[in-house]
Design a protein around this motif. Structure first.
Motif, PDB file in Angstrom:
ATOM      1  N   LYS A   2     -13.691 -10.902   1.879  1.00 30.53           N
ATOM      2  CA  LYS A   2     -13.103 -11.889   2.826  1.00 30.53           C
ATOM      3  C   LYS A   2     -14.758 -12.868   3.506  1.00 30.53           C
ATOM      4  O   LYS A   2     -15.720 -12.367   3.156  1.00 30.53           O
ATOM      5  N   TYR A  13     -12.581 -29.406  -2.157  1.00 36.83           N
ATOM      6  CA  TYR A  13     -12.218 -30.287  -0.828  1.00 36.83           C
ATOM      7  C   TYR A  13     -11.473 -31.185  -1.496  1.00 36.83           C
ATOM      8  O   TYR A  13     -12.202 -31.947  -2.217  1.00 36.83           O
ATOM      9  N   GLY A  47     -12.286 -22.252   9.905  1.00 39.62           N
ATOM     10  CA  GLY A  47     -11.636 -22.490   9.560  1.00 39.62           C
ATOM     11  C   GLY A  47     -11.326 -21.886   8.649  1.00 39.62           C
ATOM     12  O   GLY A  47     -10.453 -20.944   8.122  1.00 39.62           O
ATOM     13  N   LEU A  48     -12.941 -20.860   8.144  1.00 40.77           N
ATOM     14  CA  LEU A  48     -12.931 -20.075   6.559  1.00 40.77           C
ATOM     15  C   LEU A  48     -12.831 -19.257   7.173  1.00 40.77           C
ATOM     16  O   LEU A  48     -12.930 -18.245   6.190  1.00 40.77           O
ATOM     17  N   LYS A  51     -10.563 -15.697   5.305  1.00 42.74           N
ATOM     18  CA  LYS A  51     -10.180 -15.636   4.070  1.00 42.74           C
ATOM     19  C   LYS A  51     -11.039 -15.430   3.315  1.00 42.74           C
ATOM     20  O   LYS A  51     -12.427 -14.667   3.203  1.00 42.74           O
ATOM     21  N   ASP A  55      -7.369 -19.006  -1.307  1.00 43.94           N
ATOM     22  CA  ASP A  55      -6.264 -19.154  -0.319  1.00 43.94           C
ATOM     23  C   ASP A  55      -6.828 -20.647   0.124  1.00 43.94           C
ATOM     24  O   ASP A  55      -8.157 -21.372  -0.577  1.00 43.94           O
ATOM     25  N   VAL A  57      -6.728 -23.795   2.780  1.00 52.32           N
ATOM     26  CA  VAL A  57      -7.030 -24.053   4.679  1.00 52.32           C
ATOM     27  C   VAL A  57      -7.159 -25.578   4.618  1.00 52.32           C
ATOM     28  O   VAL A  57      -7.822 -26.237   4.379  1.00 52.32           O
ATOM     29  N   ASN A  58      -6.095 -25.494   5.729  1.00 50.44           N
ATOM     30  CA  ASN A  58      -5.614 -27.292   6.060  1.00 50.44           C
ATOM     31  C   ASN A  58      -6.222 -27.981   7.308  1.00 50.44           C
ATOM     32  O   ASN A  58      -6.046 -26.695   8.376  1.00 50.44           O
ATOM     33  N   LEU A  59      -7.631 -27.969   7.594  1.00 54.42           N
ATOM     34  CA  LEU A  59      -7.930 -28.365   8.885  1.00 54.42           C
ATOM     35  C   LEU A  59      -7.961 -29.646   9.277  1.00 54.42           C
ATOM     36  O   LEU A  59      -8.067 -30.671   8.413  1.00 54.42           O
ATOM     37  N   LYS A 134      -9.410 -25.718  -0.281  1.00 51.58           N
ATOM     38  CA  LYS A 134      -9.394 -24.109  -1.606  1.00 51.58           C
ATOM     39  C   LYS A 134     -10.799 -23.857  -1.711  1.00 51.58           C
ATOM     40  O   LYS A 134     -11.873 -23.680  -2.359  1.00 51.58           O
TER      41      LYS A 134
END
Length: 159
Positions: A2, A13, A47-48, A51, A55, A57-59, A134
């Protein structure tokens, strides 16, 4: 593994202005940074956090959490010889200027024979931005990376 402090994170990204065009995207290599060492926009690090590889992640970040609000007074006149990145300059072109804090990207507003007017705001200052990220890899940082304060290898700093 993680994403956590002292790990190297590699991610791909795309970046869009909210409701607008794509501004950037990774092309070949994922971006790498040392998590928890102020090497990334704090809202992206947050945000990461936690993760794992694979994974998504949309920010959606307002200017205050991304590159800041525009400062309309951040305009300077400098000698053209201090502009780096091209031989001939035109209004609207990005340039690099060496500062006491290191290289800084600026935008040329007006250029004459000897002097240029530049905007020192980050090009994305004042923009609401949407990041689609990603996570490609999260790994323990090496002792050397921790000592240097940045990621090494693909997507990071090359020595």
């Amino acid at each position: 593994m993680k994403v956590a402090k002292d790990c190297v994170v590699r991610f791909e990204y795309t970046l869009h202005e909210t409701g607008g065009e794509q501004l950037e995207a990774t092309e070949k290599d994922a971006v790498a940074y040392l998590h928890g060492h102020n090497a990334m926009i704090p809202a992206i690090e947050a945000g990461l956090e936690g993760k794992e590889a694979g994974d998504l992640v949309n920010l959606s970040l307002p200017p205050e959490q991304a590159y800041g609000v525009r400062n309309e007074e951040a305009v300077e006149r400098i000698s053209v010889k201090h502009l780096q990145g091209a031989k001939r300059w035109k209004a609207g072109m990005p340039a690099v200027v060496q500062t006491e804090q290191g290289p800084r990207q600026v935008t040329v507003l007006k250029v004459g024979k000897f002097m240029a007017t530049i905007d020192t705001n980050h090009p994305y200052a004042g923009k609401h931005l949407d990041f689609a990220i990603k996570v490609v890899e999260a790994r323990d940082a090496t002792e050397e990376e921790l000592a240097h304060g940045h990621a090494h290898g693909a997507g990071g700093h090359q020595h």
